[in-house]
Enzyme design. Structure first.
Site, PDB file in Angstrom:
ATOM      1  N   LEU A  29       0.807  -1.222   0.000  1.00 25.98           N
ATOM      2  CA  LEU A  29       0.000   0.000   0.000  1.00 25.98           C
ATOM      3  C   LEU A  29       0.839   1.272   0.000  1.00 25.98           C
ATOM      4  O   LEU A  29       1.943   1.308   0.524  1.00 25.98           O
ATOM      5  CB  LEU A  29      -0.911   0.001   1.234  1.00 25.98           C
ATOM      6  CG  LEU A  29      -1.833  -1.220   1.368  1.00 25.98           C
ATOM      7  CD1 LEU A  29      -2.726  -1.063   2.586  1.00 25.98           C
ATOM      8  CD2 LEU A  29      -2.669  -1.425   0.110  1.00 25.98           C
ATOM      9  N   HIS A  33      -3.764   4.388  -1.666  1.00 27.55           N
ATOM     10  CA  HIS A  33      -4.676   3.409  -1.053  1.00 27.55           C
ATOM     11  C   HIS A  33      -5.265   3.959   0.243  1.00 27.55           C
ATOM     12  O   HIS A  33      -6.440   3.758   0.547  1.00 27.55           O
ATOM     13  CB  HIS A  33      -3.931   2.113  -0.714  1.00 27.55           C
ATOM     14  CG  HIS A  33      -3.440   1.343  -1.912  1.00 27.55           C
ATOM     15  ND1 HIS A  33      -2.109   1.213  -2.214  1.00 27.55           N
ATOM     16  CD2 HIS A  33      -4.111   0.655  -2.866  1.00 27.55           C
ATOM     17  CE1 HIS A  33      -1.965   0.479  -3.297  1.00 27.55           C
ATOM     18  NE2 HIS A  33      -3.160   0.123  -3.721  1.00 27.55           N
ATOM     19  N   GLN A  57      -5.778 -12.012 -12.684  1.00 31.67           N
ATOM     20  CA  GLN A  57      -5.664 -10.812 -13.509  1.00 31.67           C
ATOM     21  C   GLN A  57      -4.244 -10.579 -14.026  1.00 31.67           C
ATOM     22  O   GLN A  57      -3.975  -9.540 -14.626  1.00 31.67           O
ATOM     23  CB  GLN A  57      -6.177  -9.587 -12.750  1.00 31.67           C
ATOM     24  CG  GLN A  57      -5.328  -9.122 -11.579  1.00 31.67           C
ATOM     25  CD  GLN A  57      -6.038  -8.077 -10.736  1.00 31.67           C
ATOM     26  OE1 GLN A  57      -6.973  -8.360 -10.013  1.00 31.67           O
ATOM     27  NE2 GLN A  57      -5.596  -6.834 -10.838  1.00 31.67           N
ATOM     28  N   GLY A 149      -9.770   3.573  -7.142  1.00 35.22           N
ATOM     29  CA  GLY A 149      -8.994   4.753  -7.518  1.00 35.22           C
ATOM     30  C   GLY A 149      -9.181   5.104  -8.989  1.00 35.22           C
ATOM     31  O   GLY A 149      -9.281   4.229  -9.845  1.00 35.22           O
ATOM     32  N   SER A 188       1.831   0.972  -6.744  1.00 36.06           N
ATOM     33  CA  SER A 188       2.677  -0.033  -6.100  1.00 36.06           C
ATOM     34  C   SER A 188       3.865  -0.369  -6.983  1.00 36.06           C
ATOM     35  O   SER A 188       4.934  -0.713  -6.490  1.00 36.06           O
ATOM     36  CB  SER A 188       1.868  -1.299  -5.832  1.00 36.06           C
ATOM     37  OG  SER A 188       0.790  -0.982  -4.993  1.00 36.06           O
TER      38      SER A 188
HETATM   39  O1  PAF Z   1      -6.687  -2.222  -8.451  1.00 41.15           O
HETATM   40  C1  PAF Z   1      -6.315  -3.248  -7.855  1.00 41.15           C
HETATM   41  O2  PAF Z   1      -5.498  -3.215  -6.949  1.00 41.15           O
HETATM   42  C2  PAF Z   1      -6.897  -4.591  -8.277  1.00 41.15           C
HETATM   43  O3  PAF Z   1      -7.112  -4.631  -9.644  1.00 41.15           O
HETATM   44  C3  PAF Z   1      -8.177  -4.976  -7.508  1.00 41.15           C
HETATM   45  C4  PAF Z   1      -9.306  -4.012  -7.799  1.00 41.15           C
HETATM   46  C5  PAF Z   1      -7.887  -4.987  -6.016  1.00 41.15           C
HETATM   47  C6  PAF Z   1      -8.628  -6.380  -7.924  1.00 41.15           C
HETATM   48  O4  PAF Z   1      -7.658  -7.336  -7.664  1.00 41.15           O
END
Ligand code: PAF
Length: 283
Positions: A29, A33, A57, A149, A188
């Protein structure tokens, strides 16, 4: 602040509350965040941050394995920001069996820009976000809120559309991008940058700003001039040693090519060394 690792423990932690406000994250973070947490706090009666690096993802050659896992430091920061519950599930808890059911976002929104360069990215995001919603809001009786965000412009748009089309009773709140003193959007992945790259990194948002100015100056000639303006912006970054994926001007409503009179957003993604950065700017 409670830290829970299983869906069952999350349900127990949230049972006494009516209106959770959720901040989904992948951890590691930064102040951006923490802004989301601060924005979430007055929107519910309990603030929950999830920390889960979502394998679904990431592409096969992306940074899933090396993505920093910094749970202890993250929890310390979340406690300071006033978070009430941290949900940090293991992969086994989120995906006890291979996730065969997935949320498939529409290609006209999810296969362009980020989705074009990261195939399957938004399917992975939507699937985990839908699951996080189920986990965090299962016990809710009142307002349900989730905060994302604006730095991930296309992501927040995809999620808002998912919530709308699937009639999920969840308010999506979008928080402005937090920037470093020089204007670099906090991310990050900025932690991957060397000192020299960190000094160079601001050039992405400068290029987007210049492209936005050029787009506004083109006025009625925008549609005609846009391909040349975008190409020039990409060439400018490439000449500085970047590998740009896209620098583009789109209409805010659906991220398609703009027509005269549309409200505009400038979006970009480019690799600097081994780090891929994204940014955007509404103009
Ligand atoms: O934006 C992110 O950090 C990620 O894409 C999320 C929304 C936490 C989903 O894994």
């Amino acid at each position: 602040m409670k830290i829970v690792h299983t869906v069952a423990d999350l349900h127990s932690a949230l049972r006494p509350f009516d209106a959770p406000a959720l901040v989904p994250t992948m951890g590691n973070l930064h102040d951006g965040h923490l802004d989301l947490v601060r924005i979430a706090r007055p929107l519910g009666d309990v603030t929950v941050a999830s920390i889960f690096v979502n394998r679904l993802q990431f592409g096969p050659h992306e940074d899933f394995d090396t993505y920093p896992r910094t749970l202890q430091a993250d929890c310390a920061q979340l406690a300071q920001a006033g978070c009430d519950v941290v949900f940090a599930p293991s992969e086994k808890d989120m995906y006890p069996e291979p996730q065969g059911f997935k949320v498939l976002p529409p290609p006209e929104l999810a296969d362009i820009l980020e989705g074009h360069f990261r195939p399957g990215f938004f399917t992975g995001v939507c699937t985990v976000v839908m699951k996080l919603f189920q986990c965090a809001f299962a016990e809710a009786k009142g307002r349900r809120t989730a905060v994302f965000g604006q730095k991930d412009y296309q992501q927040q748009m995809v999620i808002r559309r998912m919530v709308q089309q699937l009639a999920l009773p969840i308010d999506i709140v979008v928080a402005p991008t937090r920037r470093a003193a020089d204007g670099l959007a906090l991310s990050s992945r900025n932690g991957y940058l060397s000192e020299a790259e960190r000094a160079e990194a601001i050039q992405l948002s400068l290029a987007l700003r210049a492209l936005g100015r050029d787009a506004l100056a083109a006025a009625d000639g925008l549609v005609r001039h846009l391909p040349a303006l975008e190409a020039r912006a990409m060439e400018g970054l490439a000449a500085r040693g970047w590998q740009p994926d896209y620098l583009t001007v789109r209409r805010r409503a659906d991220l398609q090519a703009p027509q005269p009179g549309d409200a505009l957003v400038v979006l970009g993604a480019a690799r600097l060394g081994r780090t891929r950065l994204i940014d955007n700017l509404e103009v």
